[in-house]
Design a protein around this motif. Sequence first.
Motif, PDB file in Angstrom:
ATOM      1  N   SER A  76       0.827  -1.198   0.000  1.00 39.70           N
ATOM      2  CA  SER A  76       0.000   0.000   0.000  1.00 39.70           C
ATOM      3  C   SER A  76       0.863   1.250   0.000  1.00 39.70           C
ATOM      4  N   ALA A  89      -2.786   3.839  -3.165  1.00 41.63           N
ATOM      5  CA  ALA A  89      -2.956   2.523  -3.786  1.00 41.63           C
ATOM      6  C   ALA A  89      -2.912   1.459  -2.708  1.00 41.63           C
ATOM      7  N   ASN A  91      -2.798  -2.686  -3.161  1.00 42.18           N
ATOM      8  CA  ASN A  91      -2.816  -3.838  -4.063  1.00 42.18           C
ATOM      9  C   ASN A  91      -2.631  -5.121  -3.280  1.00 42.18           C
ATOM     10  N   GLU A  92      -3.488  -6.102  -3.542  1.00 40.92           N
ATOM     11  CA  GLU A  92      -3.373  -7.419  -2.916  1.00 40.92           C
ATOM     12  C   GLU A  92      -3.159  -8.466  -4.003  1.00 40.92           C
ATOM     13  N   TYR A  93      -2.353  -9.506  -3.669  1.00 38.78           N
ATOM     14  CA  TYR A  93      -1.955 -10.498  -4.653  1.00 38.78           C
ATOM     15  C   TYR A  93      -2.193 -11.910  -4.114  1.00 38.78           C
ATOM     16  N   LEU A 130       2.475  -0.089  -8.654  1.00 39.70           N
ATOM     17  CA  LEU A 130       1.157  -0.359  -8.096  1.00 39.70           C
ATOM     18  C   LEU A 130       0.055   0.113  -9.035  1.00 39.70           C
ATOM     19  N   LEU A 131      -1.047  -0.630  -9.061  1.00 38.23           N
ATOM     20  CA  LEU A 131      -2.208  -0.258  -9.846  1.00 38.23           C
ATOM     21  C   LEU A 131      -3.138   0.613  -9.024  1.00 38.23           C
ATOM     22  N   THR A 132      -3.769   1.579  -9.680  1.00 36.49           N
ATOM     23  CA  THR A 132      -4.826   2.371  -9.076  1.00 36.49           C
ATOM     24  C   THR A 132      -6.041   2.310 -10.003  1.00 36.49           C
ATOM     25  N   ARG A 136      -1.379   3.790 -12.955  1.00 36.41           N
ATOM     26  CA  ARG A 136      -0.314   3.048 -12.293  1.00 36.41           C
ATOM     27  C   ARG A 136       0.623   4.029 -11.589  1.00 36.41           C
ATOM     28  N   GLU A 343      -7.196  -3.120  -4.821  1.00 33.92           N
ATOM     29  CA  GLU A 343      -6.970  -3.565  -6.205  1.00 33.92           C
ATOM     30  C   GLU A 343      -6.353  -4.964  -6.136  1.00 33.92           C
ATOM     31  N   ARG A 344      -6.936  -5.908  -6.859  1.00 32.37           N
ATOM     32  CA  ARG A 344      -6.445  -7.279  -6.848  1.00 32.37           C
ATOM     33  C   ARG A 344      -6.042  -7.677  -8.256  1.00 32.37           C
ATOM     34  N   LYS A 345      -4.842  -8.297  -8.340  1.00 32.83           N
ATOM     35  CA  LYS A 345      -4.353  -8.773  -9.631  1.00 32.83           C
ATOM     36  C   LYS A 345      -3.671 -10.119  -9.406  1.00 32.83           C
TER      37      LYS A 345
END
Length: 346
Positions: A76, A89, A91-93, A130-132, A136, A343-345
């Motif tokens: 984050s 941001a 982001n979780e993976y 990181l993605l938003t 990015r 945000e999940r990728k």
Amino acid sequence: MSDISTVAAVRYCSNLAGSAWHGSQAGGAFERWRFDALSDDGSEALVIEFTDNYPLSPRYVAGASAHDLRLAPAVSLAYSVDGKIVLRALNEYEGDAFHAGDGVGGRIANSSFNFMTANYGAGFVIKLDLLTSNGRITGGLEWISIETDLLPDPEEDMSSSLTINMAVSRADVSGRLTLTSKNGDALRAAHFRGTGYHEHLRSEGPLTTRFMCQGHAHFSDATAVVAFIEPTVRNAASSRLSTVRNGEMLSQDATLEMSDLKRDRYGMRVPGQMAFATDDGVKLQLRPLRVVDRGFLSTAMTCEAVLHVGDGKPRRTAGLLEFCSPARMRHTTVRWLHDLRIERKG
């Protein structure tokens, strides 16, 4: 859950080597590496967190309740200017996105933090990707250590299920962040320079506390770090004030007085005034000021800090505070609303 954890004391240390990943196999265990800083004029605030098993994720809650070892790694970022959130941001993976470094450091997907030595000093090099919702965020920053390794970690005392490692209590911070659109167009660039802090938080089981507060402030000749943790089924209550002066850290239990409690727009109760005091007369007064990041489960704010060390010369500066209420994850609606911010990728 083991009997020993029901009466465990929170453990405090300042140990750089202890900031390496420990890789606990206990269900619900997690480790968080936090890097935060204020700009030299106090107008800009920056908070970066790497977590191998994000304890505020609905995926973590599902795994911890089932004593599952699956991980929900997350990165984050929050960057604010004059109380306005400029870049954010979370982001979780999937679990295999986390990779521990050979020494102190690690990588989650394309973001990383690693301790390195150069001719101008030693410290952490942080890289972000990181993605938003609108693009990015990429960036590179350095946390060059000034105060570190000040309080040994009593590793032989394994009765604690929660360790707060103030690994680098003061650092010189510099770097750049860039926001680009989904089409690759540059939307914003931020150059940061200031004074920072690095902490490693390690839990040997699920995060069960109802309320936590942590913060710190850097004065011209001292650093002050505070923590308050309500008692849980795993840990005894803890209220601590740690001060660094003349290259030495003194970490002591402290009383805490909070006043002017109010609920923010997301329902979290945040005090308007706080005061940590030790038996030998050291006192830190804190007054939360401007929002750095705000959500349904945690809030980060700048604060006015006044330190009294018994010499009749109050010290004043700006600091950072974090308020967190993990217990709110019990509410399905709160979990759902917080999940909308992730945000999940992968």
